[in-house]
Design a protein around this motif. Structure first.
Motif, mmCIF file in Angstrom:
data_model
loop_
_atom_site.group_PDB
_atom_site.id
_atom_site.type_symbol
_atom_site.label_atom_id
_atom_site.label_comp_id
_atom_site.label_asym_id
_atom_site.label_seq_id
_atom_site.Cartn_x
_atom_site.Cartn_y
_atom_site.Cartn_z
ATOM 1 N N SER A 227 0.848 -1.190 0.000
ATOM 2 C CA SER A 227 0.000 0.000 0.000
ATOM 3 C C SER A 227 0.884 1.242 0.000
ATOM 4 N N LEU A 228 0.894 1.943 -1.139
ATOM 5 C CA LEU A 228 1.640 3.190 -1.278
ATOM 6 C C LEU A 228 0.630 4.316 -1.453
ATOM 7 N N GLU A 229 0.543 5.197 -0.451
ATOM 8 C CA GLU A 229 -0.433 6.277 -0.466
ATOM 9 C C GLU A 229 0.301 7.614 -0.352
ATOM 10 N N GLU B 180 -1.875 -1.689 -3.820
ATOM 11 C CA GLU B 180 -2.647 -0.473 -4.061
ATOM 12 C C GLU B 180 -1.680 0.700 -4.203
ATOM 13 N N LEU B 181 -1.754 1.403 -5.336
ATOM 14 C CA LEU B 181 -0.887 2.550 -5.609
ATOM 15 C C LEU B 181 -1.743 3.796 -5.743
ATOM 16 N N ARG B 182 -1.648 4.686 -4.776
ATOM 17 C CA ARG B 182 -2.406 5.943 -4.785
ATOM 18 C C ARG B 182 -1.422 7.084 -5.062
ATOM 19 N N LYS C 224 -5.410 -1.817 -7.222
ATOM 20 C CA LYS C 224 -5.941 -0.472 -7.411
ATOM 21 C C LYS C 224 -4.809 0.459 -7.826
ATOM 22 N N LEU C 225 -5.076 1.269 -8.855
ATOM 23 C CA LEU C 225 -4.107 2.233 -9.361
ATOM 24 C C LEU C 225 -4.819 3.558 -9.562
#
Length: 219
Positions: free
Chosen positions: A118-120, A145-147, A169-170
Motif C-alpha cells: 500500500s503506497l499512499e 494499491e498505488l495511490r 488499485k491504481l
C-alpha cells in the motif's frame, strides 16, 4: 502504546528514544507538530501511526526503523522533500503519507520496498516522472494499491507498473501524466480486474475503470 486524540500540543519528548522495547506507537489527532529524531532509536517498532496531527517535517531518522511495517503520517502539514531513507525500509508494507504538502520527486529507491503493498502519496505536490523502479513492488500475500493521484507527476505512465503482478488499485488522476497507457499496464489491469482511475482527457486509457475529466468530475 496509544496516545490518540489527546489534547497534546507541541513536541514529543526526546525521551521517547528510551522506549526501545515497544513495537507499536499510535499518536493520532493529538496536535503534534514535530517528531523527535530520537524516534530512530526504537529499533523494535513495527507500527508508527501519527495521522491527523500537524507534523511539519518527516525526519530522515525514520529510515533507521528497520523493523517498521506500517508508517502512517496522513493528514499532517509535512513539507519539503521525501527523505530517501524512508525507501530503504524493505520490511515496510504500508507507507501512508497522503494529504501533506510534500514536494520533490518519488525516489528511485521505491524499488527497494519489495514488501510494500500500500503506497499512499496522494494529495501532495510531488513532481517529476513516476520512477520505473515502482515495478519492483511485489507481494505474495496481499493485493497492491498505488495511490499516486493529485500530485504534479509528469511524463508518461511507466510500463513497469505492468510488472506489479498483484496490482488491485491504481490511482493516477489529478496529475500531469500524458500519453497512452502502456500495453503491459492494460494487460495486467484486465487480467486482474483491477480498479484504474485516470484522467481520460489526458491519457489514452482503454482499460480504465474510472475516467475523470479536467474539471475533476467523472466523465
Amino acid at each position: 502504546m496509544g496516545l490518540s486524540h489527546l489534547n497534546i500540543t507541541g513536541l514529543i519528548p526526546t525521551e521517547i528514544g528510551r522506549l526501545t522495547g515497544i513495537s507499536k506507537l499510535m499518536i493520532e489527532g493529538a496536535h503534534i507538530a514535530s517528531i523527535p529524531t530520537e524516534i530512530g532509536l526504537l529499533d523494535s517498532l513495527t507500527d508508527l501511526l501519527m495521522a491527523n496531527n500537524t507534523i511539519e517535517r518527516i525526519p530522515s531518522e525514520l529510515g533507521q526503523l528497520t523493523a517498521l511495517r506500517v508508517l502512517d503520517l496522513r493528514n499532517n502539514n509535512a513539507s519539503g522533500t521525501l527523505p530517501h531513507e524512508l525507501f530503504l525500509l524493505d520490511q515496510c508494507r504500508q507507507l501512508r503519507i497522503s494529504r501533506n504538502q510534500l514536494t520533490g520527486t518519488l525516489p528511485t529507491y521505491i524499488g527497494n520496498m519489495t514488501s510494500l503493498w500500500s503506497l499512499e502519496v496522494e494529495h501532495n505536490q510531488l513532481s517529476g516522472p513516476i520512477p520505473s523502479e515502482i515495478g519492483h513492488l511485489s507481494t505474495n500475500r496481499f493485493y497492491v494499491e498505488l495511490r499516486l493521484n493529485h500530485n504534479n507527476f509528469g511524463g508518461s505512465i511507466p510500463s513497469e507498473i505492468g510488472l506489479v503482478r498483484r496490482l488491485d488499485k491504481l490511482y493516477i488522476q489529478g496529475t500531469n501524466l500524458r500519453g497512452p497507457v502502456p500495453t503491459p499496464v492494460c494487460e495486467l489491469v484486465n487480467l486482474r480486474y483491477a480498479q484504474f482511475y485516470a484522467d481520460c482527457g489526458q491519457v489514452d486509457c482503454p482499460c480504465c475503470s474510472h475516467c475523470f475529466c479536467s474539471t475533476g468530475g467523472s466523465c
